[in-house]
Every structure is written in structure tokens, then in C-alpha cells.
Design a protein around this motif. Sequence first.
Motif, PDB file in Angstrom:
ATOM      1  N   LEU A 182     -47.108  -7.033  49.264  1.00 41.62           N
ATOM      2  CA  LEU A 182     -47.364  -5.631  49.575  1.00 41.62           C
ATOM      3  C   LEU A 182     -47.017  -5.340  51.025  1.00 41.62           C
ATOM      4  O   LEU A 182     -47.492  -6.021  51.935  1.00 41.62           O
ATOM      5  N   GLY A 183     -46.159  -4.328  51.236  1.00 43.04           N
ATOM      6  CA  GLY A 183     -45.781  -3.956  52.591  1.00 43.04           C
ATOM      7  C   GLY A 183     -46.425  -2.679  53.073  1.00 43.04           C
ATOM      8  O   GLY A 183     -46.663  -2.514  54.268  1.00 43.04           O
ATOM      9  N   LEU A 184     -46.718  -1.757  52.143  1.00 40.43           N
ATOM     10  CA  LEU A 184     -47.288  -0.459  52.514  1.00 40.43           C
ATOM     11  C   LEU A 184     -47.905   0.177  51.274  1.00 40.43           C
ATOM     12  O   LEU A 184     -47.357   0.078  50.173  1.00 40.43           O
ATOM     13  N   VAL A 185     -49.040   0.851  51.473  1.00 41.65           N
ATOM     14  CA  VAL A 185     -49.675   1.640  50.410  1.00 41.65           C
ATOM     15  C   VAL A 185     -49.590   3.102  50.811  1.00 41.65           C
ATOM     16  O   VAL A 185     -50.055   3.492  51.888  1.00 41.65           O
ATOM     17  N   VAL A 186     -48.986   3.906  49.942  1.00 37.66           N
ATOM     18  CA  VAL A 186     -48.873   5.346  50.155  1.00 37.66           C
ATOM     19  C   VAL A 186     -49.786   6.045  49.159  1.00 37.66           C
ATOM     20  O   VAL A 186     -49.754   5.749  47.964  1.00 37.66           O
ATOM     21  N   ARG A 187     -50.598   6.986  49.648  1.00 40.87           N
ATOM     22  CA  ARG A 187     -51.460   7.786  48.769  1.00 40.87           C
ATOM     23  C   ARG A 187     -51.188   9.266  49.020  1.00 40.87           C
ATOM     24  O   ARG A 187     -51.035   9.684  50.167  1.00 40.87           O
ATOM     25  N   ALA A 192     -55.511  10.681  45.203  1.00 39.48           N
ATOM     26  CA  ALA A 192     -55.777   9.606  46.160  1.00 39.48           C
ATOM     27  C   ALA A 192     -56.215   8.312  45.497  1.00 39.48           C
ATOM     28  O   ALA A 192     -56.122   7.238  46.111  1.00 39.48           O
ATOM     29  N   SER A 193     -56.681   8.369  44.252  1.00 34.26           N
ATOM     30  CA  SER A 193     -57.098   7.140  43.583  1.00 34.26           C
ATOM     31  C   SER A 193     -55.911   6.265  43.210  1.00 34.26           C
ATOM     32  O   SER A 193     -56.083   5.088  42.892  1.00 34.26           O
ATOM     33  N   PHE A 194     -54.699   6.832  43.228  1.00 30.91           N
ATOM     34  CA  PHE A 194     -53.511   6.066  42.865  1.00 30.91           C
ATOM     35  C   PHE A 194     -52.866   5.488  44.113  1.00 30.91           C
ATOM     36  O   PHE A 194     -52.533   6.215  45.059  1.00 30.91           O
ATOM     37  N   ALA A 195     -52.671   4.167  44.124  1.00 28.88           N
ATOM     38  CA  ALA A 195     -52.033   3.477  45.244  1.00 28.88           C
ATOM     39  C   ALA A 195     -50.561   3.262  44.925  1.00 28.88           C
ATOM     40  O   ALA A 195     -50.221   2.547  43.979  1.00 28.88           O
ATOM     41  N   HIS A 196     -49.686   3.897  45.707  1.00 32.10           N
ATOM     42  CA  HIS A 196     -48.239   3.739  45.548  1.00 32.10           C
ATOM     43  C   HIS A 196     -47.823   2.555  46.412  1.00 32.10           C
ATOM     44  O   HIS A 196     -47.644   2.674  47.624  1.00 32.10           O
ATOM     45  N   TYR A 220     -50.001  13.015  52.734  1.00 35.18           N
ATOM     46  CA  TYR A 220     -49.891  11.602  52.371  1.00 35.18           C
ATOM     47  C   TYR A 220     -50.562  10.752  53.435  1.00 35.18           C
ATOM     48  O   TYR A 220     -50.525  11.080  54.627  1.00 35.18           O
ATOM     49  N   THR A 221     -51.171   9.658  53.004  1.00 37.35           N
ATOM     50  CA  THR A 221     -51.734   8.709  53.951  1.00 37.35           C
ATOM     51  C   THR A 221     -51.057   7.358  53.761  1.00 37.35           C
ATOM     52  O   THR A 221     -50.668   6.984  52.651  1.00 37.35           O
TER      53      THR A 221
END
Length: 429
Positions: A182-187, A192-196, A220-221
Amino acid sequence: MPNDPGTRQGIYDSVFVGRSRNYLPDLIPYYFPIRGFEIYDGPIEVKNLKFYDFPDDPRHPNSSALGFLLNLNWQLAVTSNVSGLVFQNVSTRIQFGTGSIYFNRLDGDLNQVIRDGDGSLTGEKGSWLATALPVHTMNSCTPKPEYNATHCPSSIKYGQLYIRNMNTSGTVFPCAFGLNCLGLVVRRADVASFAHNLISTPHTDVPFYFQPLVIKGKTYTLEFPYSTPSHLILQPTNFDMEETLRVGICYPPGTTFRVAKYSGLHRFNYDLQQASSLSEAVQNASRSFYWDSDTNMLFIHYKAGSARSGQSSVFAYCANGDQCDQFWIYAYGPHVNDPAYPGRCPGAYPKYAEVDTSSPPVIIPSSSSSSSLTSSSAAAVTSGETAPTEDGGETTSISPSTSTSTNTNSVVSTSSSSRATSSSSSSSS
């Protein structure tokens, strides 16, 4: 980004035949999907193509007239579009990544998008097809499980966010590099419950670049599983005048910042000033940032100040040729680049969660099924907290339906349904 702004690749006035009468022994590897035209990188312009005889074939599942490069680890331009398409004896018009052995769910597989310029692909002029993930869809979109895609109306505007890690000294992968790393999580704040979950673009031993697909006007966070890099560059791409994007980034407590705006890599514009509230940062879009010390979130609210212009503007990444707006973020503090402080902010939600207020499409149930449409992005309003909107107002916040630390990418799968439109319909199978 290309050095020749507005350039594109194209194919025009051509015919593609999947199976012809001079049928020979099948030399294509078993389970390898057959496609007539493969979309990659871009911008791509596809115009006046005819596709004949692409039937279903159990030896080659996920075959289609149009498709995307397999095992795709690079970005796809949101300006790519198709028009003037003709299909005859075609079972599947287009196929998005599915998680099979030929779609390894790399960053490119997870951020595929194409625009239907005239309705000849989907039956709806100006609409979009994107990878079927909650982060890419809205209430106003319709699931297209036969394409492994979501079908969104022209009112939705897609862009891209180019994220560059300019200081990798504190970037240590928490696992051996590979597809499960995993390099980055985009929400997106309204799902927001879904982690991209992204690896990097391209996937290398150290994650330098990310380029997620984004919906303009949304929040986006960004969460890093390692220490948030002390020097990041954010570049909103494919934005026009007045279009906005809000980005929040997790940093360690006690961090201070210098945030500078550039046009292109070397044209300094000005330093952003620190705002006392998120609403103030929204009102002073692109000129101030907000640091929420309670949640350890840095917010930048971007508003494009220039329009792409000229003959090739539809394909240009940025206004003024290659002079893309960029935000250079420098972070300072005792815990910056400290592996003990990974870039996660569990307090960001539900405080900054938002609600998707777009109207659901009118659904015509399939004659063979009366199953109701289920949206994976639906969520009940459970919190009275509020978050500022683009105009400085407020929207009702929501609490994520599941834990914000354990979600992984998953394909939206629903019963077959179609969007009711006033445009002329065309077969979607």
C-alpha cells in the motif's frame, strides 16, 4: 505531462473484426481477453469506428470491442473520448478491469475512465464510464455490471490529482513491495468508509507518484501508511475556470507548513497564508490553507483561475499550455519523517464526512428481473456535525458505515438496470 500541450493519439474511420470466416486454430492464450481496440495513456480520440463479430467466448472471458491496457499501472487521461461507434454482433462493447489474472488491480486498473462524446457507446451523449468503485460513482450514476463500470451523466466532471513525493527519505514501505503493498489511501468525503488503495504510478520500489481519478467539486483526503512525505506536490489536472477540488492530508501533531503555489515546475506565484478555519480557506481558495490541529489534517481548497483555451483545449491537461497549477507543501516538525507517526488521521471522519446530494437516475427495471438497485455508496445520516461547502455554507455530515482503517477496493456489482434518458437508445450488450 506532455511537452506539447493539446496533443493526442487518435484512430479514425476504421473497421475491427473479432472473428472472421477464415477461422484458424485459436493461438491466443486461454483466458486472455480479446479486444478490438485497447485504450492506454492518452489523451485518446476514437472516432467513426466499426466493430464486427466480437461474441462471448468462454475461452476468453472479459473480451470486448473496446478495452484497456492489461495490468495497467499508469494513469489514463480523462479527456479521452469516443464517438461515431458502430457495433454489429458484439456481445460486450467495453470492458473495465475485473481483478482477473489479466487485471492485477494496479493503479491504472483502478482509475479507468472514458467519455462517450455522442452517445454511440452508452446511448447517452456526453456521459462517462469509469471503473466501478464507490470512489468514482455518485447517486446520479448507474451501475453497468456488464462492463464492470459505473455510468455517470454529463453533469459529473472528472479530473485527476497528480501527487508527487519529492522527499523519499522517510518513505518506507510497511511490507515487501508487491501488488498487496500500500502506497496511499484516498477517501472521498461523501463515501469515506471506502478506502481507495493505491500502490504508485508506476509501481516502483519507492512510491513516488500517484494520480487518482477525482470528481470535481468534491473533497478528498490522503492517508499514507508510512510517514507523510515532508515535501509533496499536488497538481490538479484537467480543470477549467471556477472548477474546484478540496484536498486534506494527514500529518503528525505539531507540524508547521510552508505552502507555495507554482505554475508549472519553476514559476513561483506566491505563498499561501494559513487560515483560521476551513470556511476561511474555502473563501480564499488557492490562496490559503487550513491546519486542523485537532484532527492533524492540512486542507487546501483549489479553484481554477484560468480556462483551457485554443483549438486543442479539450485535450490539454492544464490552462496556459503546460503551466499547471501546483501546490508545493513543505512540512516541518519533530515527528515529520518519523516512522512512528504514519500519515493516518482517524479523527478526520466523521468530522469532515459529507453527503452525496446528487439525484438518483430514473431506473427502468429489466424485464427479466425486478431486483431493486443497490448503491454501495449509500449511507445513513447519523451525525449532526457539519462541514463547509465550496461557498462557505454547511452540509450535513455522515458517519462511515464501516471502519475507516480496514476497507479495500471492491467492484460494485448490482442487478442489471438502465438509465432513462431522452437521447436515442442503443444496445449495451
